[in-house]
Design a protein around this motif. Structure first.
Motif, PDB file in Angstrom:
ATOM      1  N   UNK A 157       8.556  -1.740   8.133  1.00 51.82           N
ATOM      2  CA  UNK A 157       9.848  -1.549   8.777  1.00 51.82           C
ATOM      3  C   UNK A 157       9.794  -1.860  10.266  1.00 51.82           C
ATOM      4  N   UNK A 158       8.757  -1.352  10.953  1.00 57.63           N
ATOM      5  CA  UNK A 158       8.684  -1.575  12.392  1.00 57.63           C
ATOM      6  C   UNK A 158       8.484  -3.055  12.719  1.00 57.63           C
ATOM      7  N   UNK A 159       7.739  -3.764  11.877  1.00 54.03           N
ATOM      8  CA  UNK A 159       7.547  -5.194  12.080  1.00 54.03           C
ATOM      9  C   UNK A 159       8.850  -5.951  11.858  1.00 54.03           C
ATOM     10  N   UNK A 160       9.559  -5.567  10.813  1.00 55.50           N
ATOM     11  CA  UNK A 160      10.836  -6.221  10.520  1.00 55.50           C
ATOM     12  C   UNK A 160      11.823  -6.042  11.670  1.00 55.50           C
ATOM     13  N   UNK A 161      11.860  -4.850  12.243  1.00 48.45           N
ATOM     14  CA  UNK A 161      12.778  -4.589  13.355  1.00 48.45           C
ATOM     15  C   UNK A 161      12.421  -5.454  14.559  1.00 48.45           C
ATOM     16  N   UNK A 162      11.115  -5.596  14.847  1.00 49.92           N
ATOM     17  CA  UNK A 162      10.699  -6.456  15.957  1.00 49.92           C
ATOM     18  C   UNK A 162      11.068  -7.915  15.708  1.00 49.92           C
ATOM     19  N   UNK A 163      10.893  -8.352  14.448  1.00 49.82           N
ATOM     20  CA  UNK A 163      11.276  -9.725  14.101  1.00 49.82           C
ATOM     21  C   UNK A 163      12.774  -9.918  14.291  1.00 49.82           C
ATOM     22  N   UNK A 171       0.830  -1.215   0.000  1.00 46.58           N
ATOM     23  CA  UNK A 171       0.000   0.000   0.000  1.00 46.58           C
ATOM     24  C   UNK A 171       0.861   1.259   0.000  1.00 46.58           C
ATOM     25  N   UNK A 172       0.255   2.363  -0.398  1.00 50.36           N
ATOM     26  CA  UNK A 172       0.958   3.644  -0.460  1.00 50.36           C
ATOM     27  C   UNK A 172       1.528   4.041   0.901  1.00 50.36           C
ATOM     28  N   UNK A 173       2.710   4.670   0.867  1.00 49.33           N
ATOM     29  CA  UNK A 173       3.286   5.248   2.074  1.00 49.33           C
ATOM     30  C   UNK A 173       4.042   4.307   2.982  1.00 49.33           C
ATOM     31  N   UNK A 174       4.123   3.038   2.661  1.00 49.95           N
ATOM     32  CA  UNK A 174       4.802   2.072   3.531  1.00 49.95           C
ATOM     33  C   UNK A 174       6.318   2.152   3.381  1.00 49.95           C
ATOM     34  N   UNK A 175       7.029   1.865   4.471  1.00 47.89           N
ATOM     35  CA  UNK A 175       8.472   1.648   4.441  1.00 47.89           C
ATOM     36  C   UNK A 175       8.680   0.164   4.700  1.00 47.89           C
ATOM     37  N   UNK A 176       9.341  -0.508   3.753  1.00 50.50           N
ATOM     38  CA  UNK A 176       9.419  -1.961   3.783  1.00 50.50           C
ATOM     39  C   UNK A 176      10.866  -2.435   3.896  1.00 50.50           C
ATOM     40  N   UNK A 177      11.051  -3.534   4.644  1.00 48.58           N
ATOM     41  CA  UNK A 177      12.365  -4.144   4.799  1.00 48.58           C
ATOM     42  C   UNK A 177      12.209  -5.665   4.806  1.00 48.58           C
ATOM     43  N   UNK A 178      13.284  -6.355   4.453  1.00 49.60           N
ATOM     44  CA  UNK A 178      13.336  -7.787   4.699  1.00 49.60           C
ATOM     45  C   UNK A 178      12.950  -8.674   3.543  1.00 49.60           C
ATOM     46  N   UNK A 179      13.069  -9.987   3.811  1.00 46.41           N
ATOM     47  CA  UNK A 179      12.703 -11.028   2.851  1.00 46.41           C
ATOM     48  C   UNK A 179      11.931 -12.111   3.609  1.00 46.41           C
TER      49      UNK A 179
END
Length: 363
Positions: free
Chosen positions: A329-335, A316-324
């Motif tokens: 981004x905040x979810x990836x950092x918690x993971x 969706x629009x406006x998201x910052x995404x990380x990972x595979x």
């Protein structure tokens, strides 16, 4: 070419201080600057190198005390890094390409070249090609049949543009860039092993040897204005409809854009990004280096992906995404934090198992 401090400041919309008639002929890092260079001391940390160099003038940050830094003149811009865009354009000595058409260039009589077009050695311009006014075609370039190139375009050495491509004004292509290669489209007579894996999410069933038939790319590529393509980057032509690139998009080196991809305006596509076929990218999207985007997806406006992110679903629009696979981004950092805690968790579980299996201890 030299400029006075006053001329540079006026061109950049910045303020000039001190001996504004002082001339400079280049730019340099503070510690390496000579007397004729403008030192780029745009942060206090950078200014620490000024005593090691010989600069008499510098571009500084807002609020800097240029006299205390021992300078004769200074330029101060509200946003120094943005001012670098104009400053670097002024100071760029260029590639040294000669004006006019080199005698070794091959230009079909049916091609149309606008005013003040420069064509370098061993370049080829095919029949029906149209080259806009003021464009520079560097050495060993190729422009295909019926391709249209807008005004003020600049192709560095070895750029290849296929047939029927449409490119707007102010296009820049770095060495080895390719526009209009065929898409990577192949099909098997029966359902392929790849299709089975995709449908079953892992089970290929009874795999068997298969051969691939080529699907030709009968579409082309359409590119807007003010687009830059990095060295050895590739944009494939569409299978039926065109691959489309909006205005102001900047591609870094080795980017790969698949067939039928659509990219909106003012996107940044960093080095080694790969976008698979038929994916749509919104406006003002930034894809960090080595981002991979699967096929037939949609990425909304203003999305940012970190380096090496792998996008396997719509974003969706406006998201910052990380990972595979890519996640917020905040979810990836918690993971990631959870992964770092796993060794300690395993040790705690082992202690609990030991306590349960021997409740009496040594008694």
């Amino acid at each position: 070419m030299t400029y006075t401090i006053k001329e540079i400041a006026a061109s950049l919309g910045a303020e000039a201080f001190g001996d504004v008639d002082l001339s400079v002929g280049g730019v340099a890092e503070p510690a390496m600057a000579g007397p004729q260079d403008l030192a780029l001391a745009m942060k206090p940390d950078f200014a620490k190198g000024l005593p090691q160099g010989q600069a008499q003038a510098a571009m500084l940050w807002q609020g800097a005390d240029w006299q205390q830094l021992g300078l004769k003149a200074a330029i101060i811009a509200p946003r120094p890094r943005f001012a670098m865009a104009g400053l670097s354009a002024m100071m760029d000595p260029g590639q040294g390409y000669a004006a006019g058409i080199h005698p070794s260039a091959v230009i079909d009589p049916a091609a149309k070249l606008g005013a003040d077009v420069s064509v370098g050695p061993l370049s080829v311009i095919s029949a029906g090609a149209v080259i806009g006014d003021g464009s520079v075609i560097g050495p060993q370039c190729f422009i295909g049949t019926d391709t249209v190139l807008g005004q003020g375009c600049f192709l560095r050495e070895g750029v290849k543009i296929g047939a029927r491509v449409r490119i707007g004004d102010s296009f820049i292509a770095q060495p080895g860039a390719t526009v209009g290669g065929d898409g990577f489209s192949f099909v098997t007579p029966e359902e392929s092993n790849i299709e089975k894996v995709r449908d079953s999410l892992g089970d290929a069933g009874e795999a068997k040897a298969q051969s691939y038939a080529r699907i030709h790319s009968v579409g082309s590529v359409s590119i807007g204005d003010d687009v830059e393509l990095g060295a050895n980057a590739c944009i494939d032509r569409g299978t039926v409809r065109d691959t489309r690139i909006g205005n102001g998009v900047k591609f870094d080196n080795l980017a790969q854009i698949g067939h039928n991809v659509e990219i909106g305006n003012d996107c940044l596509i960093c080095a080694q990004v790969g976008i698979a076929g038929s994916t749509r990218i919104g406006h003002n999207v930034v894809l960090g280096g080595q981002t991979g985007v699967s096929d037939n997806l949609f990425i909304g406006d203003h999305v940012i992906t970190g380096g090496a992110t792998k996008v396997l679903a719509n974003v969706p629009a406006g998201r910052v995404m990380l990972g595979y696979p890519a996640m917020k981004m905040e979810t990836h950092i918690e993971v990631y934090k959870g992964l770092r805690r796993l060794p300690r968790l395993f040790r705690d579980v082992a202690k609990l198992q030991k306590a349960v299996s021997n409740p009496g201890g040594n008694d």
